[in-house]
Write a protein that holds these residues in place. Sequence first.
Motif, PDB file in Angstrom:
ATOM      1  N   ARG A   1       1.076  -1.005   0.000  1.00 40.81           N
ATOM      2  CA  ARG A   1       0.077   0.010  -0.036  1.00 40.81           C
ATOM      3  C   ARG A   1       0.928   1.187   0.039  1.00 40.81           C
ATOM      4  N   PHE A   2       2.110   1.389   0.630  1.00 42.38           N
ATOM      5  CA  PHE A   2       2.697   2.591   0.736  1.00 42.38           C
ATOM      6  C   PHE A   2       3.444   2.835  -0.773  1.00 42.38           C
ATOM      7  N   GLU A   3       4.195   1.839  -1.166  1.00 44.37           N
ATOM      8  CA  GLU A   3       4.661   1.764  -2.160  1.00 44.37           C
ATOM      9  C   GLU A   3       3.718   2.341  -3.376  1.00 44.37           C
ATOM     10  N   ILE A   4       2.567   2.191  -3.573  1.00 44.80           N
ATOM     11  CA  ILE A   4       1.895   2.500  -3.873  1.00 44.80           C
ATOM     12  C   ILE A   4       1.468   4.101  -4.457  1.00 44.80           C
ATOM     13  N   ALA A   5       0.909   3.978  -2.830  1.00 44.95           N
ATOM     14  CA  ALA A   5       0.769   5.621  -2.724  1.00 44.95           C
ATOM     15  C   ALA A   5       2.394   6.455  -2.884  1.00 44.95           C
ATOM     16  N   LYS A   6       3.142   6.312  -2.760  1.00 46.21           N
ATOM     17  CA  LYS A   6       4.200   6.737  -3.123  1.00 46.21           C
ATOM     18  C   LYS A   6       4.560   7.079  -4.727  1.00 46.21           C
ATOM     19  N   GLU A   7       4.517   6.109  -5.195  1.00 42.25           N
ATOM     20  CA  GLU A   7       4.587   6.462  -6.646  1.00 42.25           C
ATOM     21  C   GLU A   7       3.288   6.986  -7.134  1.00 42.25           C
ATOM     22  N   ALA A   8       2.127   7.149  -6.515  1.00 36.97           N
ATOM     23  CA  ALA A   8       1.145   8.327  -6.925  1.00 36.97           C
ATOM     24  C   ALA A   8       1.620   9.585  -6.806  1.00 36.97           C
ATOM     25  N   VAL A   9       1.757   9.706  -5.590  1.00 36.45           N
ATOM     26  CA  VAL A   9       2.687  11.199  -5.228  1.00 36.45           C
ATOM     27  C   VAL A   9       3.233  11.342  -6.309  1.00 36.45           C
ATOM     28  N   GLU A  10       4.424  10.930  -6.192  1.00 35.88           N
ATOM     29  CA  GLU A  10       5.150  10.954  -6.968  1.00 35.88           C
ATOM     30  C   GLU A  10       5.053  11.465  -8.540  1.00 35.88           C
ATOM     31  N   TYR A  11       4.117  10.738  -9.265  1.00 36.52           N
ATOM     32  CA  TYR A  11       2.971  10.908 -10.435  1.00 36.52           C
ATOM     33  C   TYR A  11       2.962  12.530 -10.441  1.00 36.52           C
ATOM     34  N   LEU A  12       1.843  12.812  -9.031  1.00 35.99           N
ATOM     35  CA  LEU A  12       0.625  14.095  -8.496  1.00 35.99           C
ATOM     36  C   LEU A  12       1.918  15.519  -8.985  1.00 35.99           C
ATOM     37  N   GLU A  13       3.024  14.731  -8.286  1.00 37.26           N
ATOM     38  CA  GLU A  13       4.211  16.480  -7.619  1.00 37.26           C
ATOM     39  C   GLU A  13       4.485  16.274  -9.526  1.00 37.26           C
ATOM     40  N   LYS A  14       4.835  15.106  -9.633  1.00 38.12           N
ATOM     41  CA  LYS A  14       5.405  15.741 -11.700  1.00 38.12           C
ATOM     42  C   LYS A  14       4.810  16.313 -12.311  1.00 38.12           C
ATOM     43  N   ASN A  15       3.374  16.054 -11.766  1.00 32.80           N
ATOM     44  CA  ASN A  15       2.692  17.377 -13.061  1.00 32.80           C
ATOM     45  C   ASN A  15       1.701  18.440 -12.080  1.00 32.80           C
ATOM     46  N   GLY A  16       2.244  18.975 -11.199  1.00 37.70           N
ATOM     47  CA  GLY A  16       2.446  20.201 -10.405  1.00 37.70           C
ATOM     48  C   GLY A  16       1.083  20.091  -9.104  1.00 37.70           C
ATOM     49  N   ILE A  17       0.830  18.701  -8.551  1.00 44.05           N
ATOM     50  CA  ILE A  17      -0.113  18.987  -7.708  1.00 44.05           C
ATOM     51  C   ILE A  17       0.344  18.291  -6.519  1.00 44.05           C
ATOM     52  N   GLU A  18       1.088  19.674  -5.210  1.00 45.35           N
ATOM     53  CA  GLU A  18       2.075  18.973  -4.328  1.00 45.35           C
ATOM     54  C   GLU A  18       1.220  18.335  -3.771  1.00 45.35           C
ATOM     55  N   ARG A  19       2.227  17.321  -2.759  1.00 51.65           N
ATOM     56  CA  ARG A  19       2.060  16.865  -1.712  1.00 51.65           C
ATOM     57  C   ARG A  19       1.431  16.905  -0.562  1.00 51.65           C
ATOM     58  N   ASN A  20       1.887  18.072   0.025  1.00 51.13           N
ATOM     59  CA  ASN A  20       0.750  19.181   1.034  1.00 51.13           C
ATOM     60  C   ASN A  20      -0.379  19.388   0.661  1.00 51.13           C
ATOM     61  N   ARG A  21      -1.727  18.699  -0.863  1.00 50.84           N
ATOM     62  CA  ARG A  21      -2.801  19.104  -1.380  1.00 50.84           C
ATOM     63  C   ARG A  21      -3.446  17.521  -1.198  1.00 50.84           C
ATOM     64  N   ILE A  22      -2.193  17.043  -0.647  1.00 54.09           N
ATOM     65  CA  ILE A  22      -3.059  14.651  -0.906  1.00 54.09           C
ATOM     66  C   ILE A  22      -3.344  14.846   0.546  1.00 54.09           C
ATOM     67  N   LEU A  23      -4.541  13.513   0.663  1.00 53.83           N
ATOM     68  CA  LEU A  23      -4.528  12.521   2.655  1.00 53.83           C
ATOM     69  C   LEU A  23      -4.554  11.370   1.212  1.00 53.83           C
ATOM     70  N   VAL A  24      -4.115  10.855   1.667  1.00 54.04           N
ATOM     71  CA  VAL A  24      -3.999   9.194   1.044  1.00 54.04           C
ATOM     72  C   VAL A  24      -5.029   8.378   2.526  1.00 54.04           C
ATOM     73  N   ASP A  25      -5.337   7.293   1.664  1.00 53.61           N
ATOM     74  CA  ASP A  25      -6.791   6.452   2.459  1.00 53.61           C
ATOM     75  C   ASP A  25      -6.116   5.356   2.677  1.00 53.61           C
ATOM     76  N   PRO A  26      -5.132   4.779   3.481  1.00 51.30           N
ATOM     77  CA  PRO A  26      -4.285   3.423   3.938  1.00 51.30           C
ATOM     78  C   PRO A  26      -5.674   2.188   3.842  1.00 51.30           C
ATOM     79  N   LEU A  27      -6.847   2.969   3.242  1.00 52.82           N
ATOM     80  CA  LEU A  27      -7.677   1.391   3.193  1.00 52.82           C
ATOM     81  C   LEU A  27      -8.273   0.810   4.805  1.00 52.82           C
ATOM     82  N   VAL A  28      -9.304   0.795   5.674  1.00 51.61           N
ATOM     83  CA  VAL A  28      -9.494   0.578   6.333  1.00 51.61           C
ATOM     84  C   VAL A  28     -10.853  -0.380   5.908  1.00 51.61           C
TER      85      VAL A  28
END
Length: 773
Positions: free
Chosen positions: A452-479
């Motif tokens: 789950r962590f690796e998937i999130a990390k990869e997705a966040v990096e893609y978002l950042e690369k496309n102009g979305i800062e990580r402070n605009r992301i709330l990651v849901d670790p899934l309950v």
Amino acid sequence: MNRKEFLQMLNERIYFLDGAYGTEFFKKGFKGVIETLNITDKEMVFDLQKAYVDAGVDFLLTNTFSANRLKLKSLKVSYDIKDINYNAVKIAKKAVGQKNVYVLGDISSTGFLIEPLGEISFDDAYDVFREQGEILLNAGVDGFIIETMSDLKELKAAILALRDLSQDIPIIAQMTFEENSKAVTGTSVEIYANLLNDLDVDVIGINCTLEPEKLLSVFKKLAQYSKKPISVEPNAGKPKLQRDGSIVYKTSPEKFAIYMEDFVEEGANIVGGCCGTSPDHIRLMVEFLKNRKPKKRKIIVEEFVSSRTKLQKISPFLIIGERINAAGKKKFQEKIKNKDFSKIVELAPMQEQEGAHVLDVNLGIEKLLDKSHFSLVVNTLDKIGSLPLSLDIQEFEFMEEALKEYVGRPIINSSTAKKEKLDNAIYLLKRYGGILVLLTMKDKIPETAKERFEIAKEAVEYLEKNGIERNRILVDPLVLPVGAKKDPKVTVETIELLSKEGLMTSIGLSNLSFGMPNREALNASFLTLCLDKGLNAAILNTSEKCTMNAIFGTLILKGKKLAKQEILKEDPLVEMILKKKEKELKQEIERLLEEYSPLQISQNILSKAMEHIGELYSKGVIYLPHLILAAETVTPIFEYLNSLLEKSDKQKIGTIIVATVEGDVHDIGKKIVATLFKSSGFNVIDLGKDVPASKILEEVKKHKPDILGLSAMMTTTIGRIKEVKDLLEKEGIKIPIIAGGASLNKEIAENFGVYYAKNASEGLKLSKKILKR
């Protein structure tokens, strides 16, 4: 000049905008619609613009402030919109000549409020701004300036329309605020800046309404919250009436220049002047501040979400109420399908009182719905002044519809980590702003925390690369449901890994205990474990006291403190009206009818409740959406009470005619007055805006009102108030006249021989005093 060049310029020194147009043309004796001068007297426009160029400005505005289709129609202008705007650019270009001055296409309000506060749609406003912007762009402007906006939703429509015309043209966006740092529609400077940090504009600014010394405190807040370059254009003080009937502004060019240094010290990148400023004001300002470097600002780095009127910090913990959710609830789903949002209106304030910071909105089975369901529910919650929203919407077109209508900075809930889903999220975040909930999954839910962590990390990096800062992301670790033999430790471990990576996290808490006994105990215990590992937010049931107490207790033990929500505590009757509790209000009226007559309830109880609501509005405790909602709630009750009266008793407190004077199409203030008076038991005859004195005379003769209320927003139309007064006196009609408006003050009103009311609440009190005499 492209955007990159524009922003590089702003790093080098302070840049200068021009000054007022309307008040300068007024000095020369012109009293019509100033944009028509682009056709009828090009030399007058050229002379003023040339004077501003000679004063040393860097940016010259086109004379097109009101040159949009709706405003020109309201002003009864018959000239073609294309000719007015096209000529304006050509005149400005001629005034610039060979000097290094850029021409900005000037765009302002339509003069109408957008739904749910007004009568035009978001799409209508968008089309109006796009039409004007396209003419200006094709005529050769170097950039756009949107100014004197009082409605954040209308400003958003203008920004989207202009940006859709060009991705590479600079846009300066400016709103106007009162001394309390709030716009008339209830939006604070902080809410404005936080949304525009996300939207695709280059400079965020403030203009009009206030003189420099009163605007400075408002500007300081903008300087703290804006992450982009900032601009400011104050008025040259308050207007003052001269013996010859002319209006002057009290702040001299010398004082104005000195005051403007304070704005530069607070971090302004672009400075200029609004109402009352002249080429002399601008020339001295330029001389005094030329070659100054922009000051480095200390910008607040915390993240916020917001509605139109409420700003909410994410840290130290964000509580998201879960109960506006129709999933699995047949009766609730049927109500939503039929566009009956009464249950939603009931649940929104209930969750706020329980401590929610944000409301999650899930309309259930989306195949039963269409786009209008989503726009209507967003507008309904906007109208009741709700908390910020977390929009839990699956269909892309439905999500976009909701975001288009939303006023503020929402949470977009949610996106998986699949590329196509992330691309959709990137588009929505860039276009409409907000915070994204990112799920730690692609097609299926990973079993381990590491996956789950690796998937999130990869997705966040893609978002950042496309102009979305990580402070605009709330990651849901899934309950996942513990009853389905899913190990909750995986979620806790995922939160820990994400927190160490510097990523914010949010969970859907109630999933854990689905189908289990003692749900509240399980939820509270699990939430404590998650908080200990760094959880930042949770969607949960705020009625669970054990769960809510677990949040406060755990945060205290971690050395953090969660501020309690400030809930407006009012008289029960006032609260029913403000919260649109129609059923309870009707029941209370029936109870009161056992003790009092309908007339006593109408004039002594309900009217006083609305007068108090008016005072809350004037003090900035509630805002325009609340006032409109209160009027909608109470008007049927007044009508019901009136139906119970004997024919001889069927009378209102009094009759008032209200009108915005000729030449003025700004009627938000007048509408507020009409709303408050009508919902306080007055018979209100609203003549609308741009009403000639002869029409007002005709209506006064016809209706014989107790009071006449006149509004004048613009300096150029203040004199129309005296014109009406003189005409009535000439006809031998004596009637109390109460006047108000942004450019009016007590001194001018007294010189005109009329009463002055600073706001609707004061006008209501004054009217009641007059009627008692």
